[in-house]
Structure formats: structure tokens, C-alpha cells
Design an enzyme around this catalytic site. Structure first.
Site, PDB file in Angstrom:
ATOM      1  N   ARG A 142       0.832  -1.212   0.000  1.00 23.88           N
ATOM      2  CA  ARG A 142       0.000   0.000   0.000  1.00 23.88           C
ATOM      3  C   ARG A 142       0.868   1.264   0.000  1.00 23.88           C
ATOM      4  O   ARG A 142       0.564   2.253   0.666  1.00 23.88           O
ATOM      5  CB  ARG A 142      -0.957   0.014   1.200  1.00 23.88           C
ATOM      6  CG  ARG A 142      -1.880  -1.168   1.291  1.00 23.88           C
ATOM      7  CD  ARG A 142      -2.821  -1.279   0.101  1.00 23.88           C
ATOM      8  NE  ARG A 142      -3.678  -2.456   0.242  1.00 23.88           N
ATOM      9  CZ  ARG A 142      -3.389  -3.652  -0.254  1.00 23.88           C
ATOM     10  NH1 ARG A 142      -2.260  -3.826  -0.940  1.00 23.88           N
ATOM     11  NH2 ARG A 142      -4.199  -4.678  -0.090  1.00 23.88           N
ATOM     12  N   GLU A 168      -5.038   3.144   6.014  1.00 25.24           N
ATOM     13  CA  GLU A 168      -4.786   2.961   4.577  1.00 25.24           C
ATOM     14  C   GLU A 168      -5.321   4.151   3.808  1.00 25.24           C
ATOM     15  O   GLU A 168      -4.773   4.552   2.788  1.00 25.24           O
ATOM     16  CB  GLU A 168      -5.455   1.664   4.109  1.00 25.24           C
ATOM     17  CG  GLU A 168      -5.225   1.327   2.665  1.00 25.24           C
ATOM     18  CD  GLU A 168      -5.771  -0.035   2.277  1.00 25.24           C
ATOM     19  OE1 GLU A 168      -6.277  -0.175   1.159  1.00 25.24           O
ATOM     20  OE2 GLU A 168      -5.700  -0.960   3.107  1.00 25.24           O
ATOM     21  N   SER A 197     -11.488  -0.521   2.842  1.00 27.95           N
ATOM     22  CA  SER A 197     -10.636  -0.785   4.009  1.00 27.95           C
ATOM     23  C   SER A 197      -9.996   0.512   4.502  1.00 27.95           C
ATOM     24  O   SER A 197      -9.283   1.176   3.760  1.00 27.95           O
ATOM     25  CB  SER A 197      -9.546  -1.794   3.642  1.00 27.95           C
ATOM     26  OG  SER A 197     -10.122  -3.021   3.260  1.00 27.95           O
TER      27      SER A 197
END
Length: 342
Positions: free
Chosen positions: A162, A336, A240
Site C-alpha cells: 500500500r 490505509e 478498508s
């Protein structure tokens, strides 16, 4: 170039936060984008893509340039390999569906991820054992200071979990105008290795029955995601909200003495990845609501806006969750989603 002032971004971020843009323009061609960048030359601008991986904490006091460049072009075919250039404003899932329709393999596990193609390298989006970097070939960018066009390779982008150069050394330096992917043409390749070992894909494929195909894998992923993740068009969210934390194996071995059912995924010999959703669920937050902000009742990784929550109210819930998880397990879970405080 049309510029709108005090423009509401509520419909342009998947959390549905009612923030305002000081000024807003939406170029739909490379020429229009260059015109907008030239108009705001030497000014800080806010680049907006699909609005799917961000939480707006305040109004945007910078000019907002909403990149809506469209187009999908196969630029090179060599044997069973295909290079395909996708403009930044294309919807990610629509691109995946295009690949399914044309029997092009590599992105099927990334079905139904919200957002646009142009922002996908920034986060190195990933799901079910596949990351964007696995099929990434290059991306075209414009340098915001010099307005020079250039192409960045896979190595240039320094992808991590990520993560990418766009979140680090190149933060605020470029606008991505297109992404080129290297995909497998299954009409010419019978040896493609399907990625089916992660999460619930195997179980879902068994339910669907029949031979493995990329179309069936995409269908399985879509069904799994729809069963767990809320539709942003119905309830504000950004998928998420937290990353799955990676911890040292020795820490995990100590934790399972008191939490023997803690799941994990092996990263390497010395590290494991713990599902953040499990940590949050076990800490008692799944389905909890704090005013119009809350934690989704089917997937604890997802924070939601039930109506009129502000970005700061959602962030307060996130911080509450982080503190509780750390207190219970000694594990830090990082966001995130990009927190936008402009």
C-alpha cells in the site's frame, strides 16, 4: 476552462463528506489538464481522482483539479503479452471488466475496487493476493513544477505494501495521466497461473463450480466483496480504512499464548501479517456507531458515514479503534485511507 467556486465535493468522495472546494475544474483531456496546470502554475493544487481512498477533514482551500481523462488503448502485442494504456480518469472496475471481456489476465483479483486508474499506483492497490505492481508496466506523469511530461517505470515507482514513491519522495510532485499494464492474452496462453489461494476465493470458486477462468475469479471476488463491503453509493465509506499490520514472528508467538485463535499470513521467515479486521472485531468495534460515524457491521476494517458525519468525526472513531487495538494487543494499525487536511 470552466472554474466553479465554493463547489461541493460531497458527490466526489466516496465517504460523502460535505466539504467545499475553493475552486474546481474537471479537465477531460490531456490538453485541458495542461491548460489547468498552466493556469494554476506555481500554486498549490489539489488533484482529485475517484475520491475513493481519502477522508476530507476540512474544506479544500486550494484549487481542485479533478482528473477525468478517458481512454483505453492496446499499445503493443507480443506473443501472449499485451501492453494496455489506460487513461487516469477511467473507473478501475470498468477497466477490470474490459479485461474480462477481452480475456486479458492479471487484474481479475482486483475486481470491484473503487476509484480511478490514475490513483491506483499511488496506493499500490491490492486484494486477494494480488497487487497493482504485479501487472504495472509504466505510467505517464506531468511534473507539477516544470509541466514536463515523463514516463516512470516499475522500478521508478518503488512499490511497497500500500505504498509507492507517490506517497514519499514524489508526494505532490506529479499528476498521473495514464497507466500502462502488462497483461496476459489468454487467447494465446494456456499456462496462466490463477491466483486462488488467498482468503475465501477457493471456497467461493467451489460454490460456483466448473473450470477456473479469470471471469469466474472476478465473479467470485465481486461476490465476496459485495457480501462484506458496503456500496459507497448507499452508505459513505472508502473500503478498508486500515492496513493489515506486519509484526515480528516472535511477537506473534507471544500473542498466541493468550490469543490462540489469532489468524496470520506469513510474510517472510521473521514476519507475519495480522488481519486488522480481526483485531478490530475482537476489540469490540464491529457494528458500533458513534453518531453518524461508525464501524461497518459486516467488515470491521470499514469505517462508514451513515449520513452527515464530518471527516473529523470519522477520524475520531479511527483513533479510538487504534488506541483500543494497541491497548489489547500491543499492535499498531495504520490508516490505509489518505487523511486530507488542506
Amino acid at each position: 476552462m470552466e472554474i466553479k467556486h465554493h463547489f461541493s465535493l460531497k458527490e466526489h468522495n466516496t465517504f460523502g463528506i460535505a466539504a467545499l472546494a475553493k475552486a474546481y475544474t474537471a479537465p477531460s483531456s490531456l490538453q485541458q489538464l495542461k491548460e489547468a496546470l498552466g493556469y494554476y502554475y506555481n500554486q498549490d493544487v489539489f488533484l482529485l481522482g475517484g475520491g475513493s481512498n481519502m477522508l476530507l477533514l476540512n474544506d479544500i482551500e486550494k484549487p481542485v483539479i479533478h482528473v477525468l481523462l478517458k481512454g483505453i488503448t492496446i499499445t503493443e502485442t507480443k506473443g501472449d503479452l499485451v501492453l494496455i494504456q489506460v487513461m487516469a480518469g477511467e473507473d478501475w472496475h470498468e477497466f477490470v471488466l474490459y479485461c474480462m471481456d477481452n480475456n486479458l489476465a492479471g487484474v481479475e483479483n482486483l475486481s470491484l475496487i473503487p476509484g480511478n486508474v490514475g490513483t491506483s499506483p499511488i496506493q499500490n492497490i491490492g486484494a486477494y493476493g494480488v497487487e497493482l505492481k504485479d501487472t504495472f508496466y509504466s505510467c505517464d506523469v506531468i511534473d507539477l513544477k516544470t509541466l514536463e511530461e515523463k514516463t516512470l517505470s516499475l522500478a521508478d515507482c518503488e512499490f511497497g505494501y500500500r505504498d509507492s514513491i507517490f506517497k514519499n519522495e514524489a508526494l505532490g510532485k506529479y499528476v498521473i495521466t495514464s497507466v500502462t499494464f502488462k497483461l496476459q492474452n489468454l487467447n494465446k496462453n494456456n499456462d496462466y497461473q490463477f491466483k486462488t489461494s488467498y482468503g475465501a476465493i477457493k471456497e467461493e470458486l467451489h460454490r460456483l463450480q466448473g473450470d477456473f477462468t479469470i471471469q469466474k475469479i472476478s465473479q467470485a471476488v465481486i461476490h465476496i466483496r459485495e457480501s462484506k463491503l458496503p456500496d459507497p453509493k448507499k452508505i459513505g465509506n472508502s473500503g478498508s480504512f486500515f492496513k493489515n499490520p506486519v509484526i515480528e514472528r516472535t511477537q506473534y508467538e507471544n500473542l498466541i499464548k493468550t490469543h490462540p485463535d489469532m489468524p496470520f499470513y506469513k510474510v517472510d521467515e521473521g514476519h507475519v501479517k495480522i488481519p486488522a479486521g480481526w483485531l478490530i472485531d475482537q476489540s469490540g468495534f464491529k457494528g458500533k456507531r458513534f453518531g453518524d460515524a461508525g464501524v461497518h457491521d459486516k467488515q470491521a476494517l470499514v469505517l462508514v458515514n451513515y449520513g452527515s458525519a464530518t471527516g473529523k468525526e470519522i477520524l475520531e472513531v479511527a483513533q479510538h479503534v487504534q488506541k483500543a487495538v494497541y491497548h489489547r494487543y500491543g499492535i499498531r494499525i495504520d490508516t490505509e485511507v489518505n487523511l486530507i487536511d488542506e
